[in-house]
Design an enzyme around this catalytic site. Sequence first.
Site, short mmCIF file in Angstrom:
data_model
loop_
_atom_site.label_atom_id
_atom_site.label_comp_id
_atom_site.label_asym_id
_atom_site.label_seq_id
_atom_site.Cartn_x
_atom_site.Cartn_y
_atom_site.Cartn_z
N ARG A 180 0.81 -1.21 0.00
CA ARG A 180 0.00 0.00 0.00
C ARG A 180 0.85 1.26 0.00
O ARG A 180 0.52 2.24 -0.68
CB ARG A 180 -0.97 0.00 1.18
N LYS A 189 -2.62 6.73 1.02
CA LYS A 189 -2.45 7.14 2.43
C LYS A 189 -1.45 8.29 2.49
O LYS A 189 -0.30 8.12 2.91
CB LYS A 189 -2.01 5.96 3.28
N GLU A 219 -16.19 6.88 3.58
CA GLU A 219 -15.37 6.55 4.75
C GLU A 219 -15.99 7.10 6.03
O GLU A 219 -16.79 8.04 6.01
CB GLU A 219 -13.95 7.10 4.58
#
Length: 342
Positions: A83, A186, A222
């Site tokens: 990720r 992220k 989210e």
Amino acid sequence: MSTNVNIDWDKLGFAYSKTDLRYISIWKDGKWDAGKLVEDNNISISEASTSLHYGQQCFEGLKAYRTKDGSIQLFRPDENAKRINRSCERVLMPEIPVDKFVDACLQVVKANEAFVPPYGSGATLYIRPYVIGIGDNLGVGPAPEFLFGVFCCPVGAYFKGGLAPVNFMISEKFDRAAPHGTGADKIGGNYAASLLAHVEATKKGFADCVYLDPATHTNIEEVGAANFFGITNNNVFATPKSPSILPSITKYSLIHIAKEYLKMNIEERVIPIDSLGEFIEAGACGTAAVITPIGGIEYKGNLHVFYSETEVGPITRKLYDLLYGIQFGDVKAPEGWIVKVK
């Protein structure tokens, strides 16, 4: 270096504290150096670094767990490595070989073993890898150099007083990310964009806010800095599907557990905000809390309550107990999920 630490494990919160050593590696002239452990928890970078001015940076979060026999283990660090590389690719930073990423995490945990909380305390050692653009670079463009760092600190159980539902509100004024933007990565900018919405939600008595899709504002995306899931009355684990949602390693672990351990059906799909009534339980999931049970969600002045505002739903609790058990070594883990530190 510390061999014994004087920490009241029961009083730990989710806050930074300095540990003995951290890992630093520099990318320059097209390659990463070997990396090393250092004592200094301050880094010195150019005032013109792209990470400071243009947000060229990303980070990860994972934990080390002390098991009943005293050993230490990491939970799916290879997925964090994959990720962080997707995030690096998105903002034009060099990828980190998966083996280098995992080895850096292992080095940091081993070097700070005394700070890994004891089994049964509910506390863990939080690990924060990050990549930032550094060097002299005034114009908008990729940095000439990059820094990959990993530090750690002990953190307490996220739930003080046990697993308990909390309420959320819909963010109707703010978006977490733009359509076709960086929501699936992220990077720090996503979190900076969420700060004001979070503060406004807490001022109104909610734990955080739920973000709707940025294009139409009709679908759940989210929950604060976590992923949403809902449980239907016909045994379905449903979670939103969108290109602007951060792919949570915890969520995909729960999907596997729901399917393989609890024999539930899985649906990754659009979840309209107007369809909350189909769920008998709901939660938010991520590294910090594992699962945050959602008591209710306020939307347009009405609070929709799922299972209960005070009690955790039975399926949510089973999911939590299974994942928590795997992470602490009490439940047999799927192949490849656990990396032993010692």
